[in-house]
Design an enzyme around this catalytic site. Structure first.
Site, short mmCIF file in Angstrom:
data_model
loop_
_atom_site.label_atom_id
_atom_site.label_comp_id
_atom_site.label_asym_id
_atom_site.label_seq_id
_atom_site.Cartn_x
_atom_site.Cartn_y
_atom_site.Cartn_z
N TYR B 139 37.52 48.95 44.85
CA TYR B 139 38.78 48.42 45.33
C TYR B 139 39.52 47.79 44.16
O TYR B 139 38.99 46.94 43.46
CB TYR B 139 38.54 47.37 46.42
CG TYR B 139 39.82 46.99 47.14
CD1 TYR B 139 40.15 47.58 48.35
CD2 TYR B 139 40.71 46.10 46.57
CE1 TYR B 139 41.33 47.28 49.00
CE2 TYR B 139 41.91 45.79 47.21
CZ TYR B 139 42.21 46.39 48.41
OH TYR B 139 43.40 46.09 49.04
N GLN B 219 41.95 48.45 55.90
CA GLN B 219 41.90 49.88 56.25
C GLN B 219 41.26 50.71 55.14
O GLN B 219 40.55 51.69 55.41
CB GLN B 219 43.30 50.41 56.61
CG GLN B 219 44.38 50.30 55.53
CD GLN B 219 45.11 48.95 55.52
OE1 GLN B 219 44.60 47.95 56.07
NE2 GLN B 219 46.27 48.88 54.90
N ASN B 242 42.09 40.57 48.54
CA ASN B 242 42.56 39.37 49.23
C ASN B 242 41.64 39.01 50.40
O ASN B 242 40.56 39.59 50.57
CB ASN B 242 44.01 39.55 49.68
CG ASN B 242 44.16 40.67 50.71
OD1 ASN B 242 43.20 41.11 51.31
ND2 ASN B 242 45.39 41.13 50.88
N SER B 265 38.24 31.38 40.17
CA SER B 265 37.62 31.48 38.85
C SER B 265 37.41 30.10 38.25
O SER B 265 38.14 29.15 38.55
CB SER B 265 38.54 32.32 37.96
OG SER B 265 37.84 32.78 36.85
N GLN B 287 41.91 29.87 32.02
CA GLN B 287 41.33 29.94 33.35
C GLN B 287 42.32 29.45 34.39
O GLN B 287 42.48 30.05 35.46
CB GLN B 287 40.06 29.09 33.40
CG GLN B 287 39.09 29.51 34.45
CD GLN B 287 38.69 30.97 34.30
OE1 GLN B 287 38.66 31.69 35.28
NE2 GLN B 287 38.43 31.44 33.08
N HIS B 290 45.02 31.66 36.17
CA HIS B 290 44.71 32.66 37.20
C HIS B 290 45.34 32.29 38.54
O HIS B 290 46.01 33.09 39.15
CB HIS B 290 43.21 32.83 37.37
CG HIS B 290 42.61 33.80 36.41
ND1 HIS B 290 42.93 35.12 36.40
CD2 HIS B 290 41.71 33.63 35.41
CE1 HIS B 290 42.25 35.74 35.45
NE2 HIS B 290 41.51 34.85 34.82
N GLU B 355 30.88 29.80 36.45
CA GLU B 355 31.09 31.23 36.23
C GLU B 355 31.15 31.52 34.71
O GLU B 355 30.43 32.35 34.20
CB GLU B 355 32.41 31.64 36.91
CG GLU B 355 32.74 33.11 36.79
CD GLU B 355 34.16 33.42 37.26
OE1 GLU B 355 34.96 32.47 37.43
OE2 GLU B 355 34.48 34.61 37.43
N HIS B 356 32.07 30.83 34.02
CA HIS B 356 32.20 30.97 32.56
C HIS B 356 31.78 29.67 31.90
O HIS B 356 32.29 28.61 32.26
CB HIS B 356 33.65 31.23 32.16
CG HIS B 356 34.25 32.44 32.80
ND1 HIS B 356 35.08 32.35 33.91
CD2 HIS B 356 34.18 33.75 32.50
CE1 HIS B 356 35.48 33.57 34.26
NE2 HIS B 356 34.95 34.44 33.42
N ASP B 389 36.50 38.50 28.82
CA ASP B 389 37.22 39.06 29.96
C ASP B 389 37.63 40.51 29.73
O ASP B 389 37.72 41.29 30.68
CB ASP B 389 38.50 38.25 30.23
CG ASP B 389 38.23 37.02 31.06
OD1 ASP B 389 37.10 36.88 31.57
OD2 ASP B 389 39.14 36.20 31.20
N HIS B 448 -2.75 50.53 61.51
CA HIS B 448 -2.77 50.38 60.06
C HIS B 448 -4.21 50.43 59.53
O HIS B 448 -4.50 51.09 58.54
CB HIS B 448 -2.16 49.03 59.65
CG HIS B 448 -0.67 48.97 59.78
ND1 HIS B 448 -0.01 49.03 60.98
CD2 HIS B 448 0.31 48.84 58.84
CE1 HIS B 448 1.30 48.95 60.79
NE2 HIS B 448 1.52 48.83 59.49
#
Lengths: 458, 458
Positions: B139, B219, B242, B265, B287, B290, B355-356, B389, B448
């Site tokens: 996506y 969709q 989103n 982020s 950062q 964003h 994250e970073h 990045d 078994h």
């Protein structure tokens, strides 16, 4: 009335094969809105009230009237005592299984789970650091259907990964109480101590569990995910459970990691007719005996052999203590499918992406390369799935319901995480900085571009 | 009024540090019941009506009036044309980024992603076969905020893993239409062709996308998860989107695999004061730009250096085209935290699990071993996060919101799955069969046990 087990007979050459095959494979997880709402309420309550809520639900659902969480904690001495109380044969079997599972997962870690790095021509370091999770929770279903092997399969990979703390939760419902999870109130005469399964406690001794609590259901998942005054918050929760547990795990995902939500267990046997048919019949039983929804399928190009397997099913069924479950499973979901040849059988197996795949052939290595999707592949007549379930070494927690197309057995990697490592040299920054700046300006992210440009020599 | 960016100043020695630190870190994903219901309806409709439903929603949400799905398919020629239309500088940057990302992920596959096996002393074979997924969907968000780097970071690891088919979906909303996902109707005068981002199409050329469709929202996720007459069903869906896309991915999980659902982020800079303060200020900006919810935090034991960084923030902010977003992000979620020493800074970093994580120190390798939880660790002053990045090589899809405690960067392993391999020898079956039988009888699973015993010599 005689009990019979008649798996659906199909042939890939029949006109309606595709349709009937699809019908037989069809399974979808129930999404019960009532359970989901109840679980959401329990989670919110435990998040808010902590231990007090856990005590309340444990009294209500498991019939255990504890005054304090300390009453619900199991100790290392409990584990040791349970182990010591077992017959020597069971002690040895638990130990042997844990040892083999440990050895396999150590090989797995060595092969696929170590940190790595390299330096490029500019002296820039690139790599990944692989580290264990700090603390994990393992859910072990309680009562009589408790499986010590499941605890070994969850705890040992966590140990091998290097997880420092392994917290076990195992409901011990009072006798006569309903199963944990939210199905109703129990009487007030409930005893203080529920049914503890000595094999599970002994497995905790062998597999190395740090702490353990006799709680279960959504309340146990909530306690592990959010933490309470007594129960430490974990980073990931693994292990099987009922619909309440599964719903709770889904809901806390993101807050903590979770393992897969398992569907019914499945076995697919690819047979070329060289294995004694009673062995194959028993392998189909060994899956079917788990529960009515379990699925056992035989794919074979030899019609006479399929007949022979059916005869062995008829002969062996009456001997099986769990024959009612086996019969329901085979009648409702089992299938014996005649294929044109072994190649076609392999192709159909790939469409199913089975949890357990037995290649019961005198030449299993001929077919193995054709098999692209499966949780575990058992090669040759001697490799019964049950050996893998307990002690061969590989994990028995496997992707079900076709999810082997995109997921993997539980492993050391599920108890590790990776951090990228980047150390750009001054020389490297000159080259990379220009590329990054062009792309960042192209994306309209000027801060990114400027940060890269600042490292360029002026 | 002058625009100011004043991240919260905290010191670990102040009495209310824990509380204020916790407040600043707090973030939780919205669970919007209205979105969830709408997404559930869209998924059900696409599952039922296939292409027709996808066409309807694309007309409604993106303002694209297509008669047939073929009108919504992009071709390799489209990708090539987009690439050829770019300035040479951008062509080279895209190519250089893809090459470096490919090289890194090839090293990753070699280090941690190959099949392995061994034979034990009884001749029993144990191992794991590592295979690529067959087909994945990526996506890519559409419109002006489309990020070609994101496509590279998702498609290249899939390629390196060996995924045969990579299906891209990217909404191309008509000018003036609302963003895709279900927020309303658009006028009937919408054009036949939406806004295509040439950098994204060029990235598809460079990264190797098999097929692509100009659809988006829930969709598109539904079409990839269930398949339609035109759009092939995939095994896994990755890539950001989103709230509608995130909700749809969560809902189809199990049917297909998904990657993580990303939160805002974050960057954490550990600074010992040796890096030029304007570099650090710009890294915090990179950062913050964003979005308003992005989080930029500096941890430093040197109060004078923190002052210097704040001065650079003040000086540089007016120059930034995205200064409004930067200011909102730093004012609302940013923090400059004075620590007792670098050791304490590392300990706090582990609590955040960012994250970073930039280790802006003259001696980054002194601190790196102390850092246990982070998506990516950027070592030394030259390693700005923005280089990572775009083009250093490691993946920029990283765990957010503290999930680095239990999850990992997107990687080759996300596009592979594992199948256990077990071939028990006749000798091995004698030993394992006894262990398995003891444990299986202990669990009440006689099928078994019998399956294991049948392999014993009589």
């Amino acid at each position: 009335m005689t009990l019979t087990a008649l798996p659906l007979r199909l042939s890939t050459t029949q006109a309606d094969f595709e349709q009937r095959f699809a019908e037989r494979l069809h399974w979808s997880a129930d999404q019960d809105a009532a359970i989901e709402q109840r679980v959401a309420d329990i989670l919110a309550d435990v998040q808010q009230r902590g231990d007090a809520a856990v005590l309340d639900y444990t009294a209500r659902f498991d019939g255990l009237q504890a005054q304090a969480m300390a009453d619900l904690e199991l100790t290392q001495a409990d584990f040791k005592q349970a182990f010591d109380s077992l017959p020597v044969e069971q002690q040895r079997a638990l130990q042997a299984a844990a040892d083999r599972v440990r050895r396999y997962h150590e090989a797995q870690k060595k092969a696929n789970g170590e940190s790595w790095s390299y330096r490029d021509e500019d002296g820039t370091l690139l790599g990944q650091k692989v580290t264990p999770l700090d603390r994990v929770g393992i859910y072990v279903p309680g009562g009589k259907a408790a499986y010590p092997s499941s605890l070994i399969m969850n705890a040992v990979p966590a140990h091998v990964a290097g997880v420092a703390e392994i917290i076990m939760v195992v409901p011990t419902p009072a006798k006569g109480s309903v199963a944990t999870g939210g199905s109703g109130e129990t009487g007030s005469a409930a005893p203080q101590r529920g049914e503890r399964n000595p094999l599970v406690l002994a497995a905790a001794h062998v597999a190395g569990v740090t702490r353990a609590f006799t709680i279960g259901g959504a309340q146990a998942v909530a306690a592990l995910a959010y933490g309470t005054a007594t129960i430490p918050k974990v980073d990931k929760i693994t292990g099987p459970g009922n619909a309440y547990v599964a719903s709770a795990k889904k809901r806390v995902f993101g807050q903590v990691g979770i393992d897969m939500i398992a569907g019914p267990s499945e076995i697919l046997v690819l047979a070329d007719g060289s294995t004694p048919p009673d062995w194959v019949a028993m392998d189909l039983f060994s899956q079917a005996e788990h529960d009515e929804l379990a699925q056992s399928i035989l794919l074979c190009p030899d019609a006479a052999y399929i007949d022979a397997v059916q005869r062995e099913i008829d002969r062996l069924l009456p001997e099986m203590p769990r024959r009612d479950i086996i019969a329901k499973s085979l009648n409702g979901r089992g299938a014996l499918i005649l294929t044109r040849d072994m190649d076609e059988a392999c192709a159909i197996s790939n469409r199913i992406a089975p949890e357990h795949l037995e290649v019961s052939s005198r030449d299993p290595h001929r077919w193995e390369p054709l098999l692209r999707h499966a949780g575990a592949i058992f090669l040759g007549a001697y490799t019964s799935e049950s050996l893998g379930d307990y002690c061969a070494g590989p994990n028995h927690v496997l992707p079900t319901s076709g999810t082997a197309r995109f997921s993997s057995p539980l492993g050391v990697y599920d108890f590790q995480k990776r951090s990228s490592l980047i150390e750009v040299s001054e020389a490297g920054a000159q080259v990379l900085g220009q590329t990054a700046a062009v792309l960042a300006y192209g994306e309209g992210l000027q801060g990114h571009a400027r940060a890269a440009e600042m490292r360029l020599k002026r």
